[in-house]
Design a protein around this motif. Structure first.
Motif, PDB file in Angstrom:
ATOM      1  N   LEU A 142       0.686 -33.946 -72.489  1.00  0.00           N
ATOM      2  CA  LEU A 142       0.699 -32.621 -71.865  1.00  0.00           C
ATOM      3  C   LEU A 142       1.613 -32.586 -70.649  1.00  0.00           C
ATOM      4  CD1 LEU A 142      -3.082 -31.677 -72.100  1.00  0.00           C
ATOM      5  CD2 LEU A 142      -1.188 -30.449 -73.196  1.00  0.00           C
ATOM      6  N   ARG A 143       1.670 -33.682 -69.919  1.00  0.00           N
ATOM      7  CA  ARG A 143       2.484 -33.740 -68.697  1.00  0.00           C
ATOM      8  C   ARG A 143       3.936 -33.345 -68.976  1.00  0.00           C
ATOM      9  NH1 ARG A 143       2.640 -36.407 -63.685  1.00  0.00           N
ATOM     10  NH2 ARG A 143       4.682 -37.264 -63.129  1.00  0.00           N
ATOM     11  N   ALA A 144       4.396 -33.614 -70.199  1.00  0.00           N
ATOM     12  CA  ALA A 144       5.784 -33.342 -70.538  1.00  0.00           C
ATOM     13  C   ALA A 144       6.042 -31.876 -70.877  1.00  0.00           C
ATOM     14  CB  ALA A 144       6.213 -34.223 -71.716  1.00  0.00           C
ATOM     15  N   VAL A 145       4.973 -31.062 -71.050  1.00  0.00           N
ATOM     16  CA  VAL A 145       5.195 -29.690 -71.540  1.00  0.00           C
ATOM     17  C   VAL A 145       4.528 -28.602 -70.705  1.00  0.00           C
ATOM     18  CG1 VAL A 145       5.535 -30.494 -73.912  1.00  0.00           C
ATOM     19  CG2 VAL A 145       3.244 -29.789 -73.177  1.00  0.00           C
ATOM     20  N   VAL A 146       3.472 -28.908 -69.954  1.00  0.00           N
ATOM     21  CA  VAL A 146       2.763 -27.852 -69.226  1.00  0.00           C
ATOM     22  C   VAL A 146       3.539 -27.454 -67.971  1.00  0.00           C
ATOM     23  CG1 VAL A 146       0.479 -28.493 -70.089  1.00  0.00           C
ATOM     24  CG2 VAL A 146       1.333 -29.548 -67.984  1.00  0.00           C
ATOM     25  N   THR A 147       3.266 -26.235 -67.517  1.00  0.00           N
ATOM     26  CA  THR A 147       3.912 -25.695 -66.316  1.00  0.00           C
ATOM     27  C   THR A 147       2.838 -25.225 -65.341  1.00  0.00           C
ATOM     28  OG1 THR A 147       3.970 -23.363 -66.984  1.00  0.00           O
ATOM     29  CG2 THR A 147       5.687 -24.813 -67.889  1.00  0.00           C
ATOM     30  N   PRO A 148       3.215 -24.854 -64.117  1.00  0.00           N
ATOM     31  CA  PRO A 148       2.214 -24.314 -63.186  1.00  0.00           C
ATOM     32  C   PRO A 148       1.528 -23.052 -63.705  1.00  0.00           C
ATOM     33  CG  PRO A 148       4.157 -25.022 -61.981  1.00  0.00           C
ATOM     34  CD  PRO A 148       4.501 -25.129 -63.443  1.00  0.00           C
TER      35      PRO A 148
ATOM     36  N   PHE B 164      -6.971 -36.655 -64.818  1.00  0.00           N
ATOM     37  CA  PHE B 164      -6.371 -35.322 -64.772  1.00  0.00           C
ATOM     38  C   PHE B 164      -5.461 -35.194 -63.556  1.00  0.00           C
ATOM     39  CE2 PHE B 164      -9.602 -34.268 -67.859  1.00  0.00           C
ATOM     40  CZ  PHE B 164      -9.086 -33.200 -68.563  1.00  0.00           C
ATOM     41  N   GLU B 165      -5.940 -35.643 -62.407  1.00  0.00           N
ATOM     42  CA  GLU B 165      -5.151 -35.510 -61.183  1.00  0.00           C
ATOM     43  C   GLU B 165      -3.901 -36.385 -61.219  1.00  0.00           C
ATOM     44  OE1 GLU B 165      -8.027 -36.232 -58.102  1.00  0.00           O
ATOM     45  OE2 GLU B 165      -8.523 -34.098 -57.966  1.00  0.00           O
ATOM     46  N   HIS B 166      -4.025 -37.558 -61.795  1.00  0.00           N
ATOM     47  CA  HIS B 166      -2.884 -38.473 -61.862  1.00  0.00           C
ATOM     48  C   HIS B 166      -1.763 -37.901 -62.721  1.00  0.00           C
ATOM     49  CE1 HIS B 166      -0.598 -42.180 -62.048  1.00  0.00           C
ATOM     50  NE2 HIS B 166      -0.708 -42.227 -63.372  1.00  0.00           N
ATOM     51  N   TYR B 167      -2.133 -37.337 -63.868  1.00  0.00           N
ATOM     52  CA  TYR B 167      -1.108 -36.889 -64.809  1.00  0.00           C
ATOM     53  C   TYR B 167      -0.705 -35.427 -64.622  1.00  0.00           C
ATOM     54  CZ  TYR B 167      -1.484 -41.225 -67.428  1.00  0.00           C
ATOM     55  OH  TYR B 167      -1.445 -42.561 -67.785  1.00  0.00           O
ATOM     56  N   LEU B 168      -1.623 -34.567 -64.132  1.00  0.00           N
ATOM     57  CA  LEU B 168      -1.323 -33.139 -64.134  1.00  0.00           C
ATOM     58  C   LEU B 168      -1.403 -32.470 -62.767  1.00  0.00           C
ATOM     59  CD1 LEU B 168      -3.138 -32.058 -67.421  1.00  0.00           C
ATOM     60  CD2 LEU B 168      -0.745 -32.708 -67.102  1.00  0.00           C
ATOM     61  N   GLY B 169      -2.489 -32.636 -62.025  1.00  0.00           N
ATOM     62  CA  GLY B 169      -2.597 -31.942 -60.749  1.00  0.00           C
ATOM     63  C   GLY B 169      -4.034 -31.794 -60.289  1.00  0.00           C
ATOM     64  N   GLU B 170      -4.247 -30.955 -59.318  1.00  0.00           N
ATOM     65  CA  GLU B 170      -5.559 -30.770 -58.690  1.00  0.00           C
ATOM     66  C   GLU B 170      -6.622 -30.419 -59.721  1.00  0.00           C
ATOM     67  OE1 GLU B 170      -7.691 -27.869 -55.362  1.00  0.00           O
ATOM     68  OE2 GLU B 170      -5.499 -27.871 -55.601  1.00  0.00           O
TER      69      GLU B 170
ATOM     70  N   VAL C 294      -1.848 -27.304 -62.670  1.00  0.00           N
ATOM     71  CA  VAL C 294      -0.623 -28.094 -62.795  1.00  0.00           C
ATOM     72  C   VAL C 294       0.206 -27.941 -61.525  1.00  0.00           C
ATOM     73  CG1 VAL C 294       1.484 -28.438 -64.138  1.00  0.00           C
ATOM     74  CG2 VAL C 294      -0.658 -27.808 -65.289  1.00  0.00           C
ATOM     75  N   ALA C 295       0.649 -29.060 -60.967  1.00  0.00           N
ATOM     76  CA  ALA C 295       1.280 -29.039 -59.651  1.00  0.00           C
ATOM     77  C   ALA C 295       2.751 -28.655 -59.685  1.00  0.00           C
ATOM     78  CB  ALA C 295       1.126 -30.416 -59.003  1.00  0.00           C
ATOM     79  N   SER C 296       3.454 -28.972 -60.776  1.00  0.00           N
ATOM     80  CA  SER C 296       4.902 -28.760 -60.773  1.00  0.00           C
ATOM     81  C   SER C 296       5.411 -28.597 -62.195  1.00  0.00           C
ATOM     82  CB  SER C 296       5.607 -29.950 -60.107  1.00  0.00           C
ATOM     83  OG  SER C 296       5.282 -31.148 -60.786  1.00  0.00           O
ATOM     84  N   ALA C 297       6.655 -28.188 -62.330  1.00  0.00           N
ATOM     85  CA  ALA C 297       7.298 -28.058 -63.640  1.00  0.00           C
ATOM     86  C   ALA C 297       7.626 -29.440 -64.193  1.00  0.00           C
ATOM     87  CB  ALA C 297       8.573 -27.225 -63.509  1.00  0.00           C
ATOM     88  N   PRO C 298       7.735 -29.555 -65.529  1.00  0.00           N
ATOM     89  CA  PRO C 298       7.982 -30.875 -66.127  1.00  0.00           C
ATOM     90  C   PRO C 298       9.199 -31.589 -65.568  1.00  0.00           C
ATOM     91  CG  PRO C 298       7.373 -29.297 -67.825  1.00  0.00           C
ATOM     92  CD  PRO C 298       7.516 -28.514 -66.560  1.00  0.00           C
ATOM     93  N   ASP C 299      10.295 -30.857 -65.329  1.00  0.00           N
ATOM     94  CA  ASP C 299      11.511 -31.528 -64.860  1.00  0.00           C
ATOM     95  C   ASP C 299      11.455 -31.917 -63.386  1.00  0.00           C
ATOM     96  OD1 ASP C 299      11.632 -29.017 -63.785  1.00  0.00           O
ATOM     97  OD2 ASP C 299      13.583 -28.476 -64.641  1.00  0.00           O
ATOM     98  N   GLU C 300      10.367 -31.529 -62.702  1.00  0.00           N
ATOM     99  CA  GLU C 300      10.204 -31.899 -61.296  1.00  0.00           C
ATOM    100  C   GLU C 300       9.279 -33.107 -61.116  1.00  0.00           C
ATOM    101  OE1 GLU C 300       8.655 -28.378 -59.541  1.00  0.00           O
ATOM    102  OE2 GLU C 300      10.533 -27.240 -59.712  1.00  0.00           O
ATOM    103  N   ARG C 301       8.714 -33.592 -62.228  1.00  0.00           N
ATOM    104  CA  ARG C 301       7.747 -34.688 -62.122  1.00  0.00           C
ATOM    105  C   ARG C 301       8.435 -36.021 -62.339  1.00  0.00           C
ATOM    106  NH1 ARG C 301       4.658 -31.430 -66.436  1.00  0.00           N
ATOM    107  NH2 ARG C 301       4.032 -29.644 -65.181  1.00  0.00           N
ATOM    108  N   PRO C 302       8.065 -37.032 -61.576  1.00  0.00           N
ATOM    109  CA  PRO C 302       8.623 -38.365 -61.824  1.00  0.00           C
ATOM    110  C   PRO C 302       8.093 -38.919 -63.145  1.00  0.00           C
ATOM    111  CG  PRO C 302       6.891 -38.473 -60.171  1.00  0.00           C
ATOM    112  CD  PRO C 302       7.131 -37.022 -60.433  1.00  0.00           C
ATOM    113  N   PRO C 303       8.888 -39.660 -63.879  1.00  0.00           N
ATOM    114  CA  PRO C 303       8.415 -40.240 -65.144  1.00  0.00           C
ATOM    115  C   PRO C 303       7.311 -41.261 -64.891  1.00  0.00           C
ATOM    116  CG  PRO C 303      10.551 -41.144 -64.544  1.00  0.00           C
ATOM    117  CD  PRO C 303      10.287 -40.033 -63.580  1.00  0.00           C
ATOM    118  N   LEU C 304       6.364 -41.322 -65.812  1.00  0.00           N
ATOM    119  CA  LEU C 304       5.282 -42.296 -65.720  1.00  0.00           C
ATOM    120  C   LEU C 304       5.342 -43.212 -66.937  1.00  0.00           C
ATOM    121  CD1 LEU C 304       2.277 -40.049 -64.579  1.00  0.00           C
ATOM    122  CD2 LEU C 304       3.653 -41.599 -63.179  1.00  0.00           C
ATOM    123  N   ALA C 305       4.972 -44.449 -66.729  1.00  0.00           N
ATOM    124  CA  ALA C 305       4.977 -45.414 -67.834  1.00  0.00           C
ATOM    125  C   ALA C 305       3.919 -45.027 -68.869  1.00  0.00           C
ATOM    126  CB  ALA C 305       4.692 -46.812 -67.295  1.00  0.00           C
ATOM    127  N   ASP C 306       4.277 -45.174 -70.136  1.00  0.00           N
ATOM    128  CA  ASP C 306       3.352 -44.897 -71.235  1.00  0.00           C
ATOM    129  C   ASP C 306       2.657 -46.205 -71.615  1.00  0.00           C
ATOM    130  OD1 ASP C 306       2.031 -44.222 -73.544  1.00  0.00           O
ATOM    131  OD2 ASP C 306       3.709 -43.130 -74.436  1.00  0.00           O
TER     132      ASP C 306
END
Length: 380
Positions: free
Chosen positions: A130-136, A157-163, A180-192
């Protein structure tokens, strides 16, 4: 068994799948009712897709069918139950889409509904996707049994998406609301972290496990016991039924250069893991390996295999039940030819010996220890 979900907002007939005449378990839970109540008071808005994750037997898909939801599931049984329940309620099954939990998600969904699995790894995999597709603008609501929503669940939830915050408990269920805290392109990549990989002791093979596979981080003790007693070189076509990561069938392929193995499970992630393990460890054996997502042995003809290996589950989704093992045994009796063998491993207290004797009129103890027993039944 209660089959009618009746609230101020919907009236639905819901049955579990596969259909059983005397099924004591109902096809929805309080978390479904809580979500329906909340969504009736605050309906979906926006033009983006509506995503439902882990809807056990279609209660949420039926309530939201007018929004043409995309239903994400790792369970073939859940998928078939959802389609059957939509049809029973006069709702067009084509009004929804269903895809497995490893398929890509659509961008910018307007609403995401998640039934929280008790298996935290599956939730983590889904939140990462979801982190790769959801928006605020995406509204995210999850629900589950209150006793299964822990502080660690909220941290995911907080780690991957937001409050993230939770609701008050209602009928021992709880909602989770995530912003959701930010747009997908504003989030740092996370290891899978998936798939998980670990060495199969004494084999030189690496076992790959997607998030929702049983005993994802190590060899389970039932499979370990079966591996120590695995029958080799006496069957040409073998089914690894309820294959999980496929370690039993994989070991057969490694030890017998002529055997063909069909890996069958109702979990898409399990069958994908089994395929990955053959591809990675025994690429030359791929032509002798077949992979099928299915409800037990539905649709397979008599004589399809001359031996079936099985480590039966004692739960369906989150409900403890023995009807899956019983269906596996019945299906095995139908599919095996005369002289064909069913080998099972199970906890001693589950009394599979008597079930096999009822069907096959014989059951032989191959090996046993203080926890497990391996049984062989021959179709006469």
């Amino acid at each position: 068994m209660q089959t009618h979900l009746e609230t101020d907002h919907c009236r639905l007939t819901l049955l579990r799948y596969p259909r059983q005449a005397q099924d004591p378990l109902q096809a929805w839970d309080a978390a479904d009712e809580y979500l329906i109540q909340h969504l009736a008071e605050q309906p979906p808005t926006g033009s983006g897709p509506v995503i439902i994750m882990n809807d056990n037997f279609g209660a949420l898909a039926a309530f939201l069918h007018g929004h043409q939801p995309l239903c994400i599931t790792d369970s073939f049984v859940s998928e078939q139950g959802t389609l059957a329940n939509l049809a029973d309620n006069g709702l067009d099954p084509a009004s929804i889409r269903i895809q497995d939990a490893l398929a890509p998600l659509p961008e910018a969904p307007s609403l995401v509904i998640i039934k929280v699995s008790k298996y935290q790894a599956l939730l983590e995999q889904q939140l990462l996707a979801l982190r790769a597709v959801v928006t605020p603008a995406t509204r995210i609501i999850a629900a589950g049994k209150a006793k299964e929503i822990h502080s660690s669940t909220l941290r995911l939830f907080e780690h991957y998406l937001g409050e993230t915050r939770t609701s008050l408990a209602w009928k021992k269920a709880r909602l989770i609301h995530c912003t959701v805290a930010s747009a997908p392109d504003e989030r740092p990549p996370l290891a899978d972290p998936f798939p998980t990989v670990w060495p199969l002791e004494g084999s030189g093979m690496q076992i790959h496990n997607h998030a929702n596979v049983f005993s994802r981080t190590s060899l389970d003790i039932g499979a370990r016991f079966m591996l120590a007693n695995l029958p080799i070189h006496s069957a040409r076509k073998v089914i690894d039924l309820g294959c999980g990561n496929g370690v039993l069938g994989l070991s057969l392929l490694a030890r017998d250069s002529e055997v063909e193995v069909t890996f069958i499970d109702e979990s898409y992630m399990a069958v994908a893991s089994a395929r990955l393990n053959v591809q990675h460890n025994l690429p030359d054996a791929l032509a002798r390996a077949h992979f099928l997502v299915n409800n037990c042995l539905d649709g397979l003809p008599s004589g399809y295999a001359d031996r079936i290996l099985c480590n039966p589950p004692f739960h369906q989704l989150q409900a403890i039940t023995d009807h899956i093992a019983w269906q596996m045994f019945q299906d095995a009796h139908r599919v095996l030819p005369k002289g064909g063998e069913l080998w099972i491993v199970g906890n001693r207290h589950l009394d599979y010996h008597h079930k096999l004797k009822r069907l096959f009129a014989n059951a032989q103890v191959v090996a046993s220890n203080n926890k497990f027993v391996i049984l062989k039944a021959i179709k006469r």
